[in-house]
Motif scaffolding. Structure first.
Motif, PDB file in Angstrom:
ATOM      1  N   SER A 178       0.841  -1.623   0.180  1.00  0.00           N
ATOM      2  CA  SER A 178       0.012  -0.068  -0.349  1.00  0.00           C
ATOM      3  C   SER A 178       1.317   1.823  -0.005  1.00  0.00           C
ATOM      4  O   SER A 178       1.309   1.101   0.984  1.00  0.00           O
ATOM      5  N   GLU A 179       0.801   1.846  -1.222  1.00  0.00           N
ATOM      6  CA  GLU A 179       1.118   3.828  -1.056  1.00  0.00           C
ATOM      7  C   GLU A 179       1.158   4.356   0.156  1.00  0.00           C
ATOM      8  O   GLU A 179       1.498   4.922   0.343  1.00  0.00           O
ATOM      9  N   ASP A 180      -0.480   4.367   0.344  1.00  0.00           N
ATOM     10  CA  ASP A 180      -1.223   5.212   1.481  1.00  0.00           C
ATOM     11  C   ASP A 180       0.010   4.807   2.384  1.00  0.00           C
ATOM     12  O   ASP A 180       0.243   6.063   3.326  1.00  0.00           O
ATOM     13  N   ASP A 181      -0.235   3.275   2.807  1.00  0.00           N
ATOM     14  CA  ASP A 181       0.452   3.047   4.041  1.00  0.00           C
ATOM     15  C   ASP A 181       1.811   3.759   4.036  1.00  0.00           C
ATOM     16  O   ASP A 181       2.682   4.121   5.332  1.00  0.00           O
ATOM     17  N   VAL A 182       2.632   3.459   2.907  1.00  0.00           N
ATOM     18  CA  VAL A 182       4.365   3.759   3.221  1.00  0.00           C
ATOM     19  C   VAL A 182       4.354   5.233   3.157  1.00  0.00           C
ATOM     20  O   VAL A 182       5.138   5.997   3.733  1.00  0.00           O
ATOM     21  N   ILE A 183       3.650   5.951   3.415  1.00  0.00           N
ATOM     22  CA  ILE A 183       3.381   7.545   3.141  1.00  0.00           C
ATOM     23  C   ILE A 183       3.447   8.087   4.555  1.00  0.00           C
ATOM     24  O   ILE A 183       3.478   8.963   5.307  1.00  0.00           O
ATOM     25  N   LEU A 184       2.308   7.514   5.067  1.00  0.00           N
ATOM     26  CA  LEU A 184       1.804   7.420   6.660  1.00  0.00           C
ATOM     27  C   LEU A 184       3.185   6.972   7.575  1.00  0.00           C
ATOM     28  O   LEU A 184       3.455   7.846   8.015  1.00  0.00           O
ATOM     29  N   VAL A 185       3.752   5.751   7.009  1.00  0.00           N
ATOM     30  CA  VAL A 185       4.508   5.424   8.297  1.00  0.00           C
ATOM     31  C   VAL A 185       5.970   6.845   7.253  1.00  0.00           C
ATOM     32  O   VAL A 185       6.446   7.124   8.753  1.00  0.00           O
ATOM     33  N   ASP A 186       6.400   7.170   6.644  1.00  0.00           N
ATOM     34  CA  ASP A 186       7.107   8.321   6.274  1.00  0.00           C
ATOM     35  C   ASP A 186       6.584   9.242   6.811  1.00  0.00           C
ATOM     36  O   ASP A 186       7.469   9.481   8.334  1.00  0.00           O
ATOM     37  N   THR A 187       5.654   9.264   7.691  1.00  0.00           N
ATOM     38  CA  THR A 187       5.072  11.057   8.011  1.00  0.00           C
ATOM     39  C   THR A 187       4.849  10.659   9.602  1.00  0.00           C
ATOM     40  O   THR A 187       5.317  11.578   9.808  1.00  0.00           O
ATOM     41  N   ILE A 188       4.854   9.358  10.154  1.00  0.00           N
ATOM     42  CA  ILE A 188       4.864   8.972  11.237  1.00  0.00           C
ATOM     43  C   ILE A 188       6.600   9.390  11.694  1.00  0.00           C
ATOM     44  O   ILE A 188       6.761  10.025  13.171  1.00  0.00           O
ATOM     45  N   ILE A 189       7.447   8.684  10.965  1.00  0.00           N
ATOM     46  CA  ILE A 189       8.548   8.456  11.374  1.00  0.00           C
ATOM     47  C   ILE A 189       9.640   9.911  11.382  1.00  0.00           C
ATOM     48  O   ILE A 189      10.012  10.483  12.641  1.00  0.00           O
ATOM     49  N   MET A 190       8.767  11.131  10.108  1.00  0.00           N
ATOM     50  CA  MET A 190       9.066  12.154  10.411  1.00  0.00           C
ATOM     51  C   MET A 190       8.916  13.580  11.637  1.00  0.00           C
ATOM     52  O   MET A 190       9.305  14.025  12.339  1.00  0.00           O
TER      53      MET A 190
END
Length: 776
Positions: free
Chosen positions: A697-709
């Motif tokens: 899921s590309e959406d979940d990848v973006i969400l993971v990146d956002t949480i880390i940032m």
């Protein structure tokens, strides 16, 4: 109130001063007469000196009398002082008179001696009449005035002088004895007078108290004579009867009262002493009907003859209203006006019996407003109450006259529909259609104040009668069906099925066994390691497990849900916290825990919302001796949102001890960035669902990146949960997440294996994804 010794002494002092003026003046006059008589017999200088001394003392005594009159008589606290001052003046005056036996006694003239003795005896006798209120005053006066004369006569050592001395001594004894009796009489009279005054005072106070009670009592009171005629009444009685005093005073109740029960109570009081009446009374003088309670009590003479009686009338108006209100509240819901649970269950029992007798089916609907808690919490209880009132109003308008709706509590309502058909199929078809229409009715938009609100309802349905199923069973079935409707996604209509009851019974049975498990040590902790990319141990999450003696391992998602529903969550959470802290203490003492390693426990929103959350943490740490720097507390994002800003202060107090807070399952809730910044957090844990979907899921990848940032910007650590593949691990590491928890490194392990990991500081190579051991 009885007289005290101080009261009696004060009265004696007052009598002394009251009768002292004339004796002082007479004393000076008598001294002048004696000096005049002895003027040619005694040295005139001695006579004048003696007279001057007596006059001076008498003047001082008059001064004391004047001071007492102005200051002393109104000073009850210092009466003993004024008594002593009187005694001193009295004794000095008597001593001067007694001293005359050695200074101006006419030794060579018998006639002058007779005059001298007459004056001295007169002074002594006069002192008795004025000084008897105080025995000390009269006995001292007689002694000081006569003993010197006796001594003077004894010194002559002649038979006549000795006889005279004896006679003077006899006179002293007789007068002192008489004075003693007079003093006792005076004292008794003082006591009697004080007792009389006190009795009058008590009687006056009693009369005033009675009149105050009679006039101001919140009850109607009247007095009547032996013939039943009213002789007095208070204002409250006039108010209760709606009458006037002039109409009541003098009225003969025996001939005027029309109520036979009240008249019977009055006659009974006259014959047997007491009478009682309770009911509505219409006043014959005021035409006012009032619910009253009346007590008659006769008054008797010492010869037991009835002299009259007293009647107390209690106005029952407010009490009757209160009783009606209490009766209403016992059967109806205060907020909505619908029947409450108690009245509804009585009605349901009657309908079930009626359905059995007349061979038809009815239906019970159990309704729950979906997401009502959100309305109540976000918009306030007043809006929530208005919404419930709206639902009740729509329910009442929707149902037929023969049907009944009730509020069971909170946002739950019930409806009974009767006479739906002679077969269960027909009844089920009809009630299904009714439920759908009711759902549409209750789910349509409404306006509460300035707000447009809309919510759905979940409806559970069961039919009645059923073989050997009573009120509680039918209600339980409808409740179970309603919860199944909510579990199906809300806004659903669900009929009860036997399988639902089996599931509900199983859940109840499990909740009972879970309570026993807490007491019988069937619960234990496993530990899932948290590591860096090289498998070095950073910490662990303590996870609760239940090894049932018959069922074996019970999945956590099963028994945790039951614990939350049955209110056991706080007890279980406290057990987990205490068990983890004991292990922290044990491993710290053994040198197994490094300074930077943390053992985390999960705390529910119910626990952290508790007012004694901070004290529980502190007490557990103190009792177990665990170092708080090794303890981590994990909270779900949803629990942080639901508990609101109230928990920030509690979290800060716990953080000050050294405890680290983590947000578990981050990304699944709806917390704002500002809210997160206000919390004393140490770590964000990325939810496993996002981690597992990195590959798909590309959406979940973006969400993971956002949480880390986001975590990096907030200065927080990040832990990724549910890491199961190397690809997930590599991606997370590349994006800046350096701590991992998941099956890629290790499943949750029992204590023995985790201790082995602690000793080595990393996950041993032989425990690559080990199978969890399920025995304690």
């Amino acid at each position: 109130m009885d007289s005290t010794p101080q009261d009696i002494a004060a009265e004696q002092t007052r009598l002394l001063y009251a009768s002292a003026l004339m004796p002082i003046i007479v004393s000076v006059l008598a001294a002048g007469l004696l000096v005049g008589t002895l003027w040619t017999e005694i040295d005139q200088r001695i006579l004048l000196g003696w007279l001057a001394a007596l006059t001076l003392v008498s003047a001082l005594r008059l001064r004391i009398l004047s001071l007492y009159s102005r200051e002393g008589k109104d000073d009850p606290a210092n009466q003993e002082y004024w008594h002593l001052r009187f005694l001193v003046g009295n004794y000095i005056s008597a001593s001067i008179w007694g001293f005359s036996a050695f200074t101006i006694f006419p030794e060579h003239s018998l006639s002058h001696q007779i005059v001298y003795f007459m004056v001295m005896v007169g002074m002594a006798a006069g002192g008795v009449s004025s000084l008897c209120p105080s025995f000390r005053a009269v006995s001292g006066f007689l002694s000081f005035i006569l003993f010197p004369v006796i001594l003077k006569l004894l010194l002559y050592l002649t038979l006549p002088s000795l006889l005279k001395a004896f006679l003077v001594l006899l006179f002293w004894y007789v007068t002192v004895s008489g004075s003693k009796k007079i003093n006792l009489n005076i004292r008794e009279n003082i006591e009697l007078r004080h007792a009389s005054i006190n009795r009058e005072r008590v009687l006056k106070i009693s009369e005033e108290r009675y009149r105050h009670i009679f006039s101001n009592a919140p009850l109607g009171i009247l007095q009547y004579d032996a013939n039943g005629k009213i002789i007095d009444c208070n204002e409250e009685l006039i108010r209760i009867l709606g009458s006037a005093r002039e109409k009541l005073i003098g009225m003969n109740m025996l001939t005027t009262l029309e109520n036979p029960d009240l008249l019977g109570a009055l006659r009974k009081s006259i014959t047997s002493g007491e009478g009682y009446f309770e009911g509505d009374y219409t006043s014959v003088t005021g035409n006012k009907t009032t619910p009253v309670r009346v007590f008659f009590k006769t008054i008797q003479h010492s010869e037991k003859a009835v002299s009259g009686g007293i009647c107390i009338v209690e106005d029952f108006t407010e009490k009757k209203k209160s009783e009606q209100l209490i009766k209403y509240h016992a059967s109806y819901d205060t907020l909505t006006g619908l029947p409450n649970r108690r009245l509804f269950l009585d009605y349901l029992g009657g309908e079930i019996s009626r359905a059995e007798r007349h061979d038809y089916f009815g239906a019970l609907l159990y309704l729950d407003i979906d997401n009502f808690k959100t309305i109540n919490d976000s918009l306030g209880h007043s809006v929530g109450d208005e919404y419930l009132i709206m639902v009740a109003s729509r329910l009442s308008e929707f149902i037929r006259k023969e049907d009944v709706a009730a509020r069971m509590g909170g946002d739950e309502f019930t409806v009974v529909f009767t006479e739906l058909g002679s077969s269960s199929k027909i009844a089920a078809s009809k009630v299904r259609k009714i439920a759908e229409e009711l759902n549409l009715c209750l789910s349509s938009p409404c306006k509460i104040g300035e707000r447009d609100l809309q919510s759905t309802v979940s409806i559970g349905i069961t039919l009645f009668p059923k073989d050997e199923k009573g009120v509680d069973d039918i209600l339980k079935q409808a409740d179970t069906a309603m919860y199944r409707a909510k579990a199906a996604g809300r806004n659903e209509i669900c009929f009860f099925l036997p399988s639902m009851q089996e599931a509900a019974d199983e859940k109840l049975h499990l909740s009972t066994e879970l309570r026993q498990a807490l007491k019988q040590d069937e619960l234990y902790l496993c530990y899932q390691p948290q590591t860096d990319i090289g498998g070095n141990l950073i910490g662990a999450e303590a996870l609760l497990r239940w090894n049932h003696p018959r069922r074996g391992m019970i999945p956590p998602d099963v028994f945790i849900a039951i614990a939350e529903e049955t209110g056991l969550m706080q007890d279980i959470g406290q057990w987990v916290l205490r068990a983890a802290c004991r292990k922290i203490k044990e491993w710290s003492t053994a040198g197994l825990l490094r300074e930077d390693q943390t053992i985390s426990v999960n705390i529910s929103g119910i626990e952290i919302a508790s007012p004694d959350f901070v004290s529980q943490i502190m007490r557990t740490l103190n009792e177990t001796g665990a170092d708080p720097h090794h303890l981590g507390i994990e909270l779900t994002e949803s629990s942080l949102v639901s508990t609101g800003m109230d928990i920030v202060g509690r979290m800060m107090k716990v953080q000050e001890l050294g405890v680290k807070f983590s947000v578990d399952d981050f990304g699944t809730g709806y917390s704002s960035l500002n809210y997160l910044k206000s919390l004393p957090l140490h770590t964000l844990k990325i939810d496993r669902s996002f981690v597992n979907d990195i590959n798909s899921s590309e959406d979940d990848v973006i969400l993971v990146d956002t949480i880390i940032m986001m975590a990096r910007n907030l200065g927080l650590e990040v832990i990724a949960e549910g890491v199961e593949t190397e690809r997930e691990l590599v991606y997370l590491n590349r994006q800046g997440c350096f701590i991992y928890q998941g099956f890629y490194f290790s499943k949750p392990v029992i204590e023995e294996l985790f201790v082995k990991m602690l000793r080595q500081g990393r996950i041993p190579s032989e425990i690559k994804i080990p199978v969890e051991i399920t025995t304690v």
